[in-house]
Design a protein around this motif. Structure first.
Motif, mmCIF file in Angstrom:
data_model
loop_
_atom_site.group_PDB
_atom_site.id
_atom_site.type_symbol
_atom_site.label_atom_id
_atom_site.label_comp_id
_atom_site.label_asym_id
_atom_site.label_seq_id
_atom_site.Cartn_x
_atom_site.Cartn_y
_atom_site.Cartn_z
ATOM 1 N N SER A 245 7.818 66.898 54.864
ATOM 2 C CA SER A 245 9.354 67.079 55.270
ATOM 3 C C SER A 245 9.622 66.220 56.645
ATOM 4 O O SER A 245 10.292 65.436 56.478
ATOM 5 C CB SER A 245 10.532 67.948 54.396
ATOM 6 O OG SER A 245 10.624 67.466 52.823
ATOM 7 N N LEU A 246 9.347 66.953 57.083
ATOM 8 C CA LEU A 246 9.641 66.779 58.615
ATOM 9 C C LEU A 246 8.485 65.756 58.681
ATOM 10 O O LEU A 246 8.722 65.064 60.090
ATOM 11 C CB LEU A 246 8.507 67.924 59.586
ATOM 12 C CG LEU A 246 9.314 69.359 59.329
ATOM 13 C CD1 LEU A 246 9.369 70.172 59.772
ATOM 14 C CD2 LEU A 246 11.412 69.096 59.960
ATOM 15 N N ILE A 247 7.749 65.088 58.945
ATOM 16 C CA ILE A 247 6.430 64.156 58.272
ATOM 17 C C ILE A 247 7.520 62.740 58.209
ATOM 18 O O ILE A 247 7.609 61.953 59.165
ATOM 19 C CB ILE A 247 5.486 64.216 58.222
ATOM 20 C CG1 ILE A 247 4.238 65.667 58.815
ATOM 21 C CG2 ILE A 247 4.271 62.689 58.194
ATOM 22 C CD1 ILE A 247 3.329 66.490 58.449
ATOM 23 N N LEU A 248 8.029 63.183 57.146
ATOM 24 C CA LEU A 248 9.083 61.718 56.438
ATOM 25 C C LEU A 248 9.231 61.585 57.205
ATOM 26 O O LEU A 248 9.919 60.160 58.002
ATOM 27 C CB LEU A 248 8.815 62.007 54.804
ATOM 28 C CG LEU A 248 7.826 62.090 54.455
ATOM 29 C CD1 LEU A 248 7.876 62.538 52.777
ATOM 30 C CD2 LEU A 248 7.310 59.984 54.295
ATOM 31 N N LEU B 110 14.136 59.398 51.545
ATOM 32 C CA LEU B 110 14.040 60.358 52.308
ATOM 33 C C LEU B 110 15.860 58.768 52.484
ATOM 34 O O LEU B 110 17.018 60.040 53.074
ATOM 35 C CB LEU B 110 14.229 58.959 53.918
ATOM 36 C CG LEU B 110 13.066 59.676 54.617
ATOM 37 C CD1 LEU B 110 12.661 59.114 55.218
ATOM 38 C CD2 LEU B 110 13.070 61.495 54.887
ATOM 39 N N GLU B 111 15.891 58.513 51.253
ATOM 40 C CA GLU B 111 17.172 57.809 51.102
ATOM 41 C C GLU B 111 18.674 59.196 50.377
ATOM 42 O O GLU B 111 19.373 59.471 50.462
ATOM 43 C CB GLU B 111 17.776 56.971 49.633
ATOM 44 C CG GLU B 111 17.893 55.575 50.622
ATOM 45 C CD GLU B 111 17.628 54.462 49.806
ATOM 46 O OE1 GLU B 111 18.294 54.525 48.968
ATOM 47 O OE2 GLU B 111 17.089 52.814 50.510
ATOM 48 N N LEU C 109 20.393 65.218 52.343
ATOM 49 C CA LEU C 109 20.428 67.262 51.905
ATOM 50 C C LEU C 109 19.882 67.673 53.178
ATOM 51 O O LEU C 109 19.978 68.612 53.342
ATOM 52 C CB LEU C 109 19.132 67.600 50.660
ATOM 53 C CG LEU C 109 18.778 68.986 50.058
ATOM 54 C CD1 LEU C 109 19.798 69.971 50.106
ATOM 55 C CD2 LEU C 109 17.874 69.570 49.657
ATOM 56 N N VAL C 110 19.463 67.183 53.581
ATOM 57 C CA VAL C 110 19.163 67.820 55.662
ATOM 58 C C VAL C 110 20.157 68.072 55.947
ATOM 59 O O VAL C 110 20.065 69.246 56.839
ATOM 60 C CB VAL C 110 18.122 67.228 55.764
ATOM 61 C CG1 VAL C 110 17.914 67.053 57.369
ATOM 62 C CG2 VAL C 110 16.826 66.735 54.937
ATOM 63 N N ILE C 111 21.095 66.940 55.470
ATOM 64 C CA ILE C 111 22.718 66.852 56.372
ATOM 65 C C ILE C 111 23.063 68.078 56.225
ATOM 66 O O ILE C 111 23.749 69.030 57.272
ATOM 67 C CB ILE C 111 23.365 65.761 56.607
ATOM 68 C CG1 ILE C 111 22.528 64.863 56.687
ATOM 69 C CG2 ILE C 111 24.561 65.393 56.581
ATOM 70 C CD1 ILE C 111 23.044 63.084 57.140
ATOM 71 N N TRP C 112 23.184 68.359 55.406
ATOM 72 C CA TRP C 112 24.304 69.861 54.672
ATOM 73 C C TRP C 112 23.074 70.749 54.741
ATOM 74 O O TRP C 112 23.598 71.666 55.333
ATOM 75 C CB TRP C 112 24.020 69.528 52.762
ATOM 76 C CG TRP C 112 24.223 70.670 51.866
ATOM 77 C CD1 TRP C 112 25.500 70.736 51.658
ATOM 78 C CD2 TRP C 112 24.099 71.437 51.278
ATOM 79 N NE1 TRP C 112 26.196 71.984 50.732
ATOM 80 C CE2 TRP C 112 24.195 72.795 50.979
ATOM 81 C CE3 TRP C 112 22.172 72.752 52.038
ATOM 82 C CZ2 TRP C 112 23.855 73.676 50.944
ATOM 83 C CZ3 TRP C 112 22.230 73.431 51.445
ATOM 84 C CH2 TRP C 112 23.345 74.643 50.733
ATOM 85 N N LYS D 152 25.503 73.890 57.052
ATOM 86 C CA LYS D 152 25.801 75.362 55.950
ATOM 87 C C LYS D 152 24.191 75.877 56.917
ATOM 88 O O LYS D 152 25.094 77.156 55.997
ATOM 89 C CB LYS D 152 25.464 74.701 55.076
ATOM 90 C CG LYS D 152 26.256 74.002 53.851
ATOM 91 C CD LYS D 152 27.347 74.460 54.026
ATOM 92 C CE LYS D 152 28.723 73.355 53.385
ATOM 93 N NZ LYS D 152 30.004 74.075 53.345
ATOM 94 N N PHE D 153 23.641 76.333 57.777
ATOM 95 C CA PHE D 153 23.088 76.824 58.540
ATOM 96 C C PHE D 153 23.670 78.266 58.714
ATOM 97 O O PHE D 153 23.261 79.237 58.787
ATOM 98 C CB PHE D 153 21.768 76.153 60.063
ATOM 99 C CG PHE D 153 21.494 77.132 60.499
ATOM 100 C CD1 PHE D 153 19.669 77.348 59.854
ATOM 101 C CD2 PHE D 153 21.490 77.056 61.292
ATOM 102 C CE1 PHE D 153 19.054 78.505 60.107
ATOM 103 C CE2 PHE D 153 20.268 78.446 62.642
ATOM 104 C CZ PHE D 153 19.778 78.387 61.724
#
Length: 124
Positions: free
Chosen positions: A30-33, A95-96, A101-104, A108-109
């Motif tokens: 995920s981080l690489i992409l 990524l679309e 999900l990454v933004i969410w 929510k962190f």
């Protein structure tokens, strides 16, 4: 509901969650992409963007992402020879779906870490 249960190891390759998503939604993949979102990057730039990844792990994950069709590797003749990686159409499409999900997760962190603290305190 999607079929996610398999009864034998031989059938696990037929499960889309296990076969496709598990190989692209892990921490490093995920981080690489995400590091390639803004365009092609050279190996060391990806390593700097991700941060705490070893060269070996980055190499293995880039190969896996290339094998599955999410990234392409391009060798630029030198001197010196340079290698860059970029998202394919499949990687961009992933990524679309992944970015929301990454933004969410970023939003929510604090809530998640607070819930963990409450749970841990109750367990102590």
């Amino acid at each position: 509901m999607l079929q996610i249960t398999v009864t034998a190891d031989d059938d696990s390759g037929l499960c889309p969650v296990r076969n496709v998503l598990a190989r692209v939604s892990g921490k490093w993949q995920s981080l690489i992409l995400l590091s390639l979102e803004d365009g092609p990057q050279r190996f060391n730039q990806i390593k700097r963007l991700v941060g705490d990844i070893t060269q070996r792990v980055l190499t293995e994950n880039l190969r896996s992402l290339e094998r599955d069709g999410y990234v392409t590797r391009q060798v630029h003749p030198g001197p010196p020879v340079a290698v860059s990686y970029q998202l394919t159409a499949l990687g961009e499409e992933f990524l679309e779906f992944w970015k929301p999900l990454v933004i969410w997760a970023g939003r929510k962190f604090d809530q998640v870490t607070a819930s963990r603290a409450v749970f841990d305190a109750e367990q102590a």
